[in-house]
Design a protein around this motif. Sequence first.
Motif, mmCIF file in Angstrom:
data_model
loop_
_atom_site.group_PDB
_atom_site.id
_atom_site.type_symbol
_atom_site.label_atom_id
_atom_site.label_comp_id
_atom_site.label_asym_id
_atom_site.label_seq_id
_atom_site.Cartn_x
_atom_site.Cartn_y
_atom_site.Cartn_z
ATOM 1 N N THR A 71 -6.659 -8.321 1.938
ATOM 2 C CA THR A 71 -6.837 -6.871 1.819
ATOM 3 C C THR A 71 -5.818 -6.167 2.702
ATOM 4 O O THR A 71 -5.749 -6.450 3.907
ATOM 5 C CB THR A 71 -8.240 -6.448 2.241
ATOM 6 N N ILE A 98 0.862 -1.176 0.000
ATOM 7 C CA ILE A 98 0.000 0.000 0.000
ATOM 8 C C ILE A 98 0.902 1.229 0.000
ATOM 9 O O ILE A 98 1.834 1.328 0.800
ATOM 10 C CB ILE A 98 -0.988 -0.003 1.187
ATOM 11 N N THR A 136 -2.980 0.238 -3.989
ATOM 12 C CA THR A 136 -2.528 -1.046 -3.457
ATOM 13 C C THR A 136 -2.154 -1.987 -4.600
ATOM 14 O O THR A 136 -2.635 -1.863 -5.715
ATOM 15 C CB THR A 136 -3.628 -1.705 -2.613
ATOM 16 N N SER A 191 -4.516 -2.576 4.319
ATOM 17 C CA SER A 191 -5.056 -1.266 4.657
ATOM 18 C C SER A 191 -4.113 -0.595 5.648
ATOM 19 O O SER A 191 -3.203 -1.234 6.195
ATOM 20 C CB SER A 191 -6.457 -1.383 5.242
ATOM 21 N N ARG A 192 -4.331 0.690 5.865
ATOM 22 C CA ARG A 192 -3.462 1.422 6.774
ATOM 23 C C ARG A 192 -4.290 2.383 7.612
ATOM 24 O O ARG A 192 -5.297 2.913 7.152
ATOM 25 C CB ARG A 192 -2.371 2.178 6.012
ATOM 26 N N ASP A 193 -3.841 2.579 8.836
ATOM 27 C CA ASP A 193 -4.412 3.566 9.747
ATOM 28 C C ASP A 193 -3.306 4.558 10.048
ATOM 29 O O ASP A 193 -2.412 4.289 10.848
ATOM 30 C CB ASP A 193 -4.911 2.873 11.017
#
Length: 116
Positions: free
Chosen positions: A68, A51, A57, A70-72
């Motif tokens: 999947t 990502i 992505t 994802s990032r925070d």
Amino acid sequence: QVQLVESGGGLVQPGGSLTLSCTISGSMFRYHAMGWYRQALGKERELVATIFSTGPTNYADGVKGRFTISRDNGMDTVYLQMNSLKPEDTGVYYCNARDFYGTEYWGQGTQVTVSS
């Protein structure tokens, strides 16, 4: 010193799910891309998912539609949600961060075992 700390690995049955987490020291905005790699016993390390800081992505063909990434940004954490796991997904999963100069950083790895 940059540190990447992974968690979330374990033993799961085929068809099950796991979520891996990787928290990086310092701000995640310092890195051009973050990703997950895996290494099965006796095999080379391979890219699973990436990502980029701007959001796009990439996935390895074998995990598309099942995993999947994802990032925070607020938590400086990247996740890998893994569904419909298969025995061939077994391996040590490593978190990777690449800064804007091309320097790479690695976590210590977390074991994922898919077995009945």
